[in-house]
Design an enzyme around this catalytic site. Sequence first.
Site, mmCIF file in Angstrom:
data_model
loop_
_atom_site.group_PDB
_atom_site.id
_atom_site.type_symbol
_atom_site.label_atom_id
_atom_site.label_comp_id
_atom_site.label_asym_id
_atom_site.label_seq_id
_atom_site.Cartn_x
_atom_site.Cartn_y
_atom_site.Cartn_z
ATOM 1 N N ASN A 12 0.906 -1.215 -0.074
ATOM 2 C CA ASN A 12 -0.028 -0.104 0.083
ATOM 3 C C ASN A 12 0.805 1.161 -0.002
ATOM 4 O O ASN A 12 1.501 1.480 1.106
ATOM 5 C CB ASN A 12 -0.846 0.071 1.192
ATOM 6 C CG ASN A 12 -1.927 1.090 1.435
ATOM 7 O OD1 ASN A 12 -1.909 2.120 0.436
ATOM 8 N ND2 ASN A 12 -2.377 1.254 2.358
ATOM 9 N N TRP A 13 1.051 1.932 -1.193
ATOM 10 C CA TRP A 13 1.999 3.047 -1.155
ATOM 11 C C TRP A 13 1.295 4.399 -0.719
ATOM 12 O O TRP A 13 1.951 5.336 -0.841
ATOM 13 C CB TRP A 13 2.182 3.218 -2.706
ATOM 14 C CG TRP A 13 3.177 2.155 -3.090
ATOM 15 C CD1 TRP A 13 3.896 1.227 -2.856
ATOM 16 C CD2 TRP A 13 3.881 2.041 -4.557
ATOM 17 N NE1 TRP A 13 4.588 0.526 -3.406
ATOM 18 C CE2 TRP A 13 4.674 1.051 -4.714
ATOM 19 C CE3 TRP A 13 3.550 2.906 -5.717
ATOM 20 C CZ2 TRP A 13 5.534 0.556 -6.048
ATOM 21 C CZ3 TRP A 13 4.326 2.585 -6.963
ATOM 22 C CH2 TRP A 13 5.191 1.368 -7.195
ATOM 23 N N LYS A 14 0.167 4.003 -0.524
ATOM 24 C CA LYS A 14 -0.660 5.378 -0.042
ATOM 25 C C LYS A 14 -0.518 6.556 -0.833
ATOM 26 O O LYS A 14 -0.462 6.400 -1.939
ATOM 27 C CB LYS A 14 -0.131 5.463 1.529
ATOM 28 C CG LYS A 14 -0.342 4.461 2.488
ATOM 29 C CD LYS A 14 -0.194 4.684 3.957
ATOM 30 C CE LYS A 14 -0.296 3.199 4.657
ATOM 31 N NZ LYS A 14 -0.297 3.330 6.255
ATOM 32 N N HIS A 96 -9.688 1.276 4.935
ATOM 33 C CA HIS A 96 -8.449 1.596 5.601
ATOM 34 C C HIS A 96 -8.603 2.471 6.807
ATOM 35 O O HIS A 96 -9.469 3.547 6.471
ATOM 36 C CB HIS A 96 -7.341 1.986 4.577
ATOM 37 C CG HIS A 96 -6.085 1.855 5.150
ATOM 38 N ND1 HIS A 96 -5.520 2.900 5.982
ATOM 39 C CD2 HIS A 96 -4.802 1.102 5.024
ATOM 40 C CE1 HIS A 96 -4.298 2.631 6.339
ATOM 41 N NE2 HIS A 96 -4.095 1.565 5.836
ATOM 42 N N GLU A 98 -6.885 4.789 7.654
ATOM 43 C CA GLU A 98 -6.523 6.529 7.472
ATOM 44 C C GLU A 98 -7.876 6.883 6.913
ATOM 45 O O GLU A 98 -8.176 8.212 7.199
ATOM 46 C CB GLU A 98 -5.500 6.390 6.682
ATOM 47 C CG GLU A 98 -4.044 6.118 7.409
ATOM 48 C CD GLU A 98 -2.887 5.722 6.540
ATOM 49 O OE1 GLU A 98 -3.048 5.611 5.461
ATOM 50 O OE2 GLU A 98 -2.212 5.019 7.429
ATOM 51 N N GLU A 170 -5.155 -4.838 10.769
ATOM 52 C CA GLU A 170 -4.365 -3.525 10.993
ATOM 53 C C GLU A 170 -4.624 -2.714 11.966
ATOM 54 O O GLU A 170 -5.513 -1.812 12.107
ATOM 55 C CB GLU A 170 -4.271 -2.807 9.624
ATOM 56 C CG GLU A 170 -4.044 -3.170 8.248
ATOM 57 C CD GLU A 170 -3.341 -2.222 7.554
ATOM 58 O OE1 GLU A 170 -2.355 -2.439 6.852
ATOM 59 O OE2 GLU A 170 -4.139 -1.072 7.327
ATOM 60 N N GLY A 176 2.662 2.846 11.013
ATOM 61 C CA GLY A 176 3.599 3.724 10.551
ATOM 62 C C GLY A 176 4.270 4.094 12.025
ATOM 63 O O GLY A 176 4.941 5.237 12.125
ATOM 64 N N SER A 216 3.634 -1.711 10.459
ATOM 65 C CA SER A 216 4.828 -1.872 10.490
ATOM 66 C C SER A 216 5.584 -2.808 10.496
ATOM 67 O O SER A 216 6.251 -3.327 11.099
ATOM 68 C CB SER A 216 5.171 -1.248 12.309
ATOM 69 O OG SER A 216 4.760 0.201 12.505
ATOM 70 N N GLY A 237 2.928 -1.099 4.238
ATOM 71 C CA GLY A 237 2.833 0.446 4.052
ATOM 72 C C GLY A 237 4.349 1.047 3.794
ATOM 73 O O GLY A 237 4.794 0.702 2.654
ATOM 74 N N GLY A 238 4.968 1.598 4.674
ATOM 75 C CA GLY A 238 6.294 2.269 4.572
ATOM 76 C C GLY A 238 7.261 1.490 4.018
ATOM 77 O O GLY A 238 7.921 1.862 3.061
HETATM 78 P P1 13P Z 1 3.002 0.785 7.630
HETATM 79 O O1 13P Z 1 3.547 -0.574 7.296
HETATM 80 O O2 13P Z 1 3.841 2.004 7.276
HETATM 81 O O3 13P Z 1 3.030 0.930 9.234
HETATM 82 O O4 13P Z 1 1.526 0.939 7.122
HETATM 83 C C1 13P Z 1 0.655 -0.233 7.327
HETATM 84 C C2 13P Z 1 -0.640 0.330 6.462
HETATM 85 O O5 13P Z 1 -1.544 1.047 6.875
HETATM 86 C C3 13P Z 1 -0.783 -0.731 5.151
HETATM 87 O O6 13P Z 1 -2.317 -0.547 4.903
#
Ligand code: 13P
Length: 253
Positions: A12-14, A96, A98, A170, A176, A216, A237-238
């Site tokens: 997930n590159w956001k 998600h 966010e 999640e 993050g 994470s 994510g990150g």
């Molecule tokens: P991180 O891996 O940056 O914690 O993000 C997880 C995430 O929200 C994947 O959808």
Amino acid sequence: MPNQKQKIIIANWKMNPASFIEAENLLKTIKSGIKKSDNLKIVICPPAVYLPKMKPNSNFDLGIQNIFWEDKGAYTGEISAPIAKKLGANYAIIGHSERRIYLNETDEMVNKKIKAALKNNLKPILCIGETLEEKNQDKTSEIISSQLKSALKNISKFQVPSSKFYVAYEPIWAIGTGETPTSNEVMSAALLIRKIIAGLYDRQTADNLSILYGGSVTGKNALDFLDNAGMNGLLVGGASLNGSEFARIVNLI
Ligand code: 13P
């Protein structure tokens, strides 16, 4: 047995990277870094505008980070499931945290989006998880249960076969932050998810469901979630924004 299913690693590159050139370079690093594994599916979810230029191959598939619940109409700024399909997506991240936090996405909206995805042959990756406050109040099970049940309201078991529907646990406090739950906590969450699915549908649907962990994830801790917690995949994510780190995670399988 759920653990022997094909594993799925989703990036997930956001809202990253900032340009398509950077996205292309990131994809190149990922592609050149990954060894082929038959027992693995890789899905990249870039910002939607990059999708048509991403050219999936036998190594990876594409997903969108969100869709709207109507197929067309006057919904300024939104992207429908049919449009997402035409852009090249086969998967859709839905609910998600966010989006729940910054855009006030409710369980009801999540339910409508899952229905829209399924109707249009996009595989939903439903995200659920508790906040730190909820965890500290021992409300994790309650939150998982209510988010999952609401998301699947009025959806039959025939609409969610194991090849078409994924649940990602999640915990919001793990996203993050570098903080992660223990493999036991993740395993308990997955057991609960299967129990709820068995209650809503049946045991076989529950056993066949692929459950992912997200929050994470790095090359260092990925195996703990896959092997020790028995997860069927990861939502990254990150670490997916670093091509060699993401390849490292993928190559663990
Ligand atoms: P991180 O891996 O940056 O914690 O993000 C997880 C995430 O929200 C994947 O959808």
